[in-house]
Write a protein that holds these residues in place. Structure first.
Motif, mmCIF file in Angstrom:
data_model
loop_
_atom_site.group_PDB
_atom_site.id
_atom_site.type_symbol
_atom_site.label_atom_id
_atom_site.label_comp_id
_atom_site.label_asym_id
_atom_site.label_seq_id
_atom_site.Cartn_x
_atom_site.Cartn_y
_atom_site.Cartn_z
ATOM 1 N N UNK A 17 0.825 -1.207 0.000
ATOM 2 C CA UNK A 17 0.000 0.000 0.000
ATOM 3 C C UNK A 17 0.864 1.265 0.000
ATOM 4 N N UNK A 18 1.918 1.191 0.792
ATOM 5 C CA UNK A 18 2.841 2.325 0.898
ATOM 6 C C UNK A 18 3.413 2.715 -0.464
ATOM 7 N N UNK A 19 3.823 1.734 -1.221
ATOM 8 C CA UNK A 19 4.390 2.004 -2.537
ATOM 9 C C UNK A 19 3.314 2.599 -3.453
ATOM 10 N N UNK A 20 2.114 2.032 -3.415
ATOM 11 C CA UNK A 20 0.982 2.535 -4.197
ATOM 12 C C UNK A 20 0.655 3.987 -3.873
ATOM 13 N N UNK A 24 1.165 7.310 -6.189
ATOM 14 C CA UNK A 24 0.036 8.150 -6.605
ATOM 15 C C UNK A 24 0.208 9.595 -6.158
ATOM 16 N N UNK A 25 0.639 9.757 -4.915
ATOM 17 C CA UNK A 25 0.806 11.109 -4.388
ATOM 18 C C UNK A 25 1.910 11.839 -5.124
ATOM 19 N N UNK A 26 2.963 11.092 -5.423
ATOM 20 C CA UNK A 26 4.082 11.679 -6.091
ATOM 21 C C UNK A 26 3.713 12.089 -7.523
ATOM 22 N N UNK A 27 2.888 11.267 -8.158
ATOM 23 C CA UNK A 27 2.406 11.620 -9.504
ATOM 24 C C UNK A 27 1.467 12.823 -9.465
ATOM 25 N N UNK A 28 0.819 13.017 -8.319
ATOM 26 C CA UNK A 28 -0.071 14.170 -8.168
ATOM 27 C C UNK A 28 0.719 15.415 -7.752
ATOM 28 N N UNK A 29 2.041 15.303 -7.775
ATOM 29 C CA UNK A 29 2.878 16.463 -7.519
ATOM 30 C C UNK A 29 3.276 16.677 -6.066
ATOM 31 N N UNK A 30 2.959 15.702 -5.217
ATOM 32 C CA UNK A 30 3.325 15.840 -3.802
ATOM 33 C C UNK A 30 4.736 15.307 -3.568
ATOM 34 N N UNK A 31 5.411 15.931 -2.634
ATOM 35 C CA UNK A 31 6.731 15.435 -2.235
ATOM 36 C C UNK A 31 6.517 14.451 -1.088
ATOM 37 N N UNK A 32 6.904 13.216 -1.312
ATOM 38 C CA UNK A 32 6.585 12.169 -0.349
ATOM 39 C C UNK A 32 7.852 11.551 0.237
ATOM 40 N N UNK A 87 4.128 15.050 2.443
ATOM 41 C CA UNK A 87 3.570 13.892 3.149
ATOM 42 C C UNK A 87 4.699 12.976 3.615
ATOM 43 N N UNK A 88 4.620 12.528 4.854
ATOM 44 C CA UNK A 88 5.521 11.477 5.327
ATOM 45 C C UNK A 88 4.664 10.264 5.671
ATOM 46 N N UNK A 89 4.994 9.123 5.078
ATOM 47 C CA UNK A 89 4.258 7.900 5.402
ATOM 48 C C UNK A 89 5.182 6.991 6.206
ATOM 49 N N UNK A 90 4.690 6.533 7.345
ATOM 50 C CA UNK A 90 5.489 5.670 8.213
ATOM 51 C C UNK A 90 4.895 4.266 8.215
ATOM 52 N N UNK A 91 5.725 3.274 7.950
ATOM 53 C CA UNK A 91 5.284 1.889 8.110
ATOM 54 C C UNK A 91 5.970 1.311 9.335
ATOM 55 N N UNK A 189 -10.257 7.230 -1.104
ATOM 56 C CA UNK A 189 -10.410 7.870 0.212
ATOM 57 C C UNK A 189 -9.077 8.044 0.947
ATOM 58 N N UNK A 190 -8.149 7.110 0.719
ATOM 59 C CA UNK A 190 -6.851 7.206 1.389
ATOM 60 C C UNK A 190 -5.997 8.301 0.751
ATOM 61 N N UNK A 191 -6.050 8.356 -0.574
ATOM 62 C CA UNK A 191 -5.291 9.399 -1.283
ATOM 63 C C UNK A 191 -5.827 10.778 -0.886
ATOM 64 N N UNK A 192 -7.149 10.871 -0.809
ATOM 65 C CA UNK A 192 -7.774 12.154 -0.437
ATOM 66 C C UNK A 192 -7.308 12.610 0.945
#
Ligand SMILES: Nc1nc2c(ncn2[C@@H]2O[C@H](COP(=O)(O)OP(=O)(O)O)[C@@H](O)[C@H]2O)c(=O)[nH]1
Ligand SMILES: [Mg+2]
Length: 198
Positions: A17-20, A24-32, A87-91, A189-192
């Motif tokens: 999920x993290x990679x997905x 997606x966020x990165x393609x939407x122009x977000x720095x992740x 965005x920072x995502x932590x696993x 919903x998660x991307x949002x």
């Protein structure tokens, strides 16, 4: 900046999920930026993630909710000052307590606007896991902003209903998303949430 942790048992699909989400966020122009804490085994190929243009840090020597809380905080500070992500995502590891991670993140004082918890449940194994670790799983669900019921590509409607009933029993009113980290189904919903639109 939004910080999000993906809570969930080993094998629930956090890394997938993290990679997905990261992509997606990165393609939407977000720095992740991504922080992965795998004890013992590394479930993700850093080079693969880096190829999506995501910044990745792995912490592999212990659990960030226990002995490595300081390491998590230093990593967060370093990432936010040097990389300045949206965005920072932590696993965390599958055994980390979501509430403890939230406390450590808050205490690191990196100035996040939102700290979210997505609790990932493996729909395929949920019923079995609930019988074995009900208290632990209940805690994860109760503390989550969204419960993501994952692997819907391999379960039938009856199983989905059973898992939904469990979640509603544990935490009535939970926001539930039905997703497949593998196929990318249902992730909106998660991307949002992570784009700050929810
Ligand atoms: N069928 C299916 N398999 C999935 C899905 N998400 C993850 N998996 C698989 O479940 C296993 C564990 O996934 P992983 O992301 O490593 O879980 P983690 O331990 O929570 O990080 C891997 O074999 C994944 O390919 C999904 O949505 N559907
Ligand atoms: Mg993993």
């Amino acid at each position: 900046m939004i910080i999000c942790q993906l809570a969930g048992f080993l094998g629930s699909g956090k890394t997938t999920l993290l990679v997905r989400l990261g992509t997606e966020l990165s393609q939407a122009g977000k720095k992740v930026a991504i922080i992965v804490n795998e004890v013992g085994e590394i479930g993700v190929d850093g080079a693969v993630i880096d190829s999506f243009g995501l910044k990745t840090v792995e912490i592999t020597e212990g659990c960030i909710c226990c002995s490595l809380s300081g390491s998590l905080q230093n990593t967060l500070r370093e990432i936010s000052s040097k990389f300045d992500p949206d965005v920072i995502i932590i696993e965390p590891t599958g055994i980390a307590l979501a509430s403890k991670i939230n406390d450590f993140v808050r205490r690191a004082m990196v100035g996040e606007e939102h700290m979210y918890t997505i609790c990932l449940i493996d729909a395929y194994r949920a019923i079995e896991l609930f019988n074995e670790a009900e208290l632990f799983l209940s805690r994860q669900i109760i503390g989550a902003n969204i419960v993501a019921v994952n692997k819907i590509d391999i379960v039938d409607e009856a199983t989905k209903t059973q898992v939904t009933d469990i979640v509603n029993r544990v935490a009535p009113g939970s926001k539930i998303a039905y997703v497949s980290a593998k196929t990318g189904q249902g992730l909106e919903p998660l991307v949002a949430l992570l784009e700050g639109r929810a």
